[in-house]
Motif scaffolding. Sequence first.
Motif, PDB file in Angstrom:
ATOM      1  N   ILE A  65       0.839  -1.203   0.000  1.00  0.00           N
ATOM      2  CA  ILE A  65       0.000   0.000   0.000  1.00  0.00           C
ATOM      3  C   ILE A  65       0.871   1.248   0.000  1.00  0.00           C
ATOM      4  O   ILE A  65       0.617   2.221  -0.721  1.00  0.00           O
ATOM      5  N   CYS A  66       1.928   1.198   0.800  1.00  0.00           N
ATOM      6  CA  CYS A  66       2.804   2.364   0.893  1.00  0.00           C
ATOM      7  C   CYS A  66       3.624   2.558  -0.379  1.00  0.00           C
ATOM      8  O   CYS A  66       3.704   3.655  -0.925  1.00  0.00           O
ATOM      9  N   THR A  67       4.228   1.486  -0.845  1.00  0.00           N
ATOM     10  CA  THR A  67       5.162   1.593  -1.963  1.00  0.00           C
ATOM     11  C   THR A  67       4.462   1.840  -3.290  1.00  0.00           C
ATOM     12  O   THR A  67       4.929   2.636  -4.108  1.00  0.00           O
ATOM     13  N   HIS A  68       3.327   1.209  -3.515  1.00  0.00           N
ATOM     14  CA  HIS A  68       2.713   1.239  -4.844  1.00  0.00           C
ATOM     15  C   HIS A  68       1.420   2.051  -4.939  1.00  0.00           C
ATOM     16  O   HIS A  68       0.963   2.334  -6.049  1.00  0.00           O
ATOM     17  N   TYR A  69       0.809   2.405  -3.806  1.00  0.00           N
ATOM     18  CA  TYR A  69      -0.499   3.053  -3.900  1.00  0.00           C
ATOM     19  C   TYR A  69      -0.569   4.360  -3.122  1.00  0.00           C
ATOM     20  O   TYR A  69      -0.425   5.433  -3.679  1.00  0.00           O
ATOM     21  N   GLN A  70      -0.797   4.323  -1.816  1.00  0.00           N
ATOM     22  CA  GLN A  70      -1.122   5.519  -1.046  1.00  0.00           C
ATOM     23  C   GLN A  70       0.097   6.294  -0.570  1.00  0.00           C
ATOM     24  O   GLN A  70      -0.003   7.485  -0.243  1.00  0.00           O
ATOM     25  N   GLY A  71       1.247   5.636  -0.456  1.00  0.00           N
ATOM     26  CA  GLY A  71       2.431   6.339   0.017  1.00  0.00           C
ATOM     27  C   GLY A  71       2.470   6.548   1.513  1.00  0.00           C
ATOM     28  O   GLY A  71       3.216   7.381   2.013  1.00  0.00           O
ATOM     29  N   ASN A  72       1.641   5.841   2.263  1.00  0.00           N
ATOM     30  CA  ASN A  72       1.687   5.933   3.720  1.00  0.00           C
ATOM     31  C   ASN A  72       1.537   4.537   4.324  1.00  0.00           C
ATOM     32  O   ASN A  72       1.076   3.612   3.672  1.00  0.00           O
ATOM     33  N   ARG A  73       1.945   4.393   5.582  1.00  0.00           N
ATOM     34  CA  ARG A  73       1.917   3.108   6.256  1.00  0.00           C
ATOM     35  C   ARG A  73       0.961   3.154   7.436  1.00  0.00           C
ATOM     36  O   ARG A  73       0.637   4.218   7.966  1.00  0.00           O
TER      37      ARG A  73
END
Length: 203
Positions: free
Chosen positions: A112-120
């Motif tokens: 989710i962080c790396t490829h989509y939303q940029g947050n964890r």
Amino acid sequence: NSARSNRFFSSCGITESVAGCVIPASAEADPSTSRDVKTFMPPTNARGDVARSILYMALRYDGDAFNEADLTITDCPDDNPSQTEMAFLSQMLQWHMDDPPSPKEIQRNENICTHYQGNRNPFVDMPDLVAYYYGQPRTSLGDGLGYDCSTPNPPGPPMPEFAPTVAPTSIPVNDPTTGGTCKGLTAGDVMITGFRSDSPDTV
């Protein structure tokens, strides 16, 4: 989704007598699911995932941004579930402890962080933060009697002291080629900086 409808995430017996509990929640649902008039409990292996998602959203979405809902999580929500109250806090704290992050959930958080939303979700990377921030679960008053919200939840352990970074972290660039880290940062960088800021997504 149809079995849950807009019910609060919780086990049976919190706001209604456990005698009214339906197990499983529907004919096609997992045998470990349940529901009553106001609550729904997902499968055993999904409860921690649900809890950490809701705990994160309650932290992240506080209504400060334009047209943003103020998501809250409490042991004494309104009688009718709303768009801003989705679960009982003590239930989510217990589910988080009973079902810790699995490798699948950890990888999903990374994707989710790396490829989509940029947050964890900090509670996936550092599960101990849940108790530091939200405290410990309350004990219910009894079958269908809910929780006593006249005092705060029991406190969690004291927050440990983290060593300061040598230099401020620069604003990262979303680059999937950074060797498995999210946006060029390690999980620890994001967790410490994001969790302690007014906007947990801001690095």
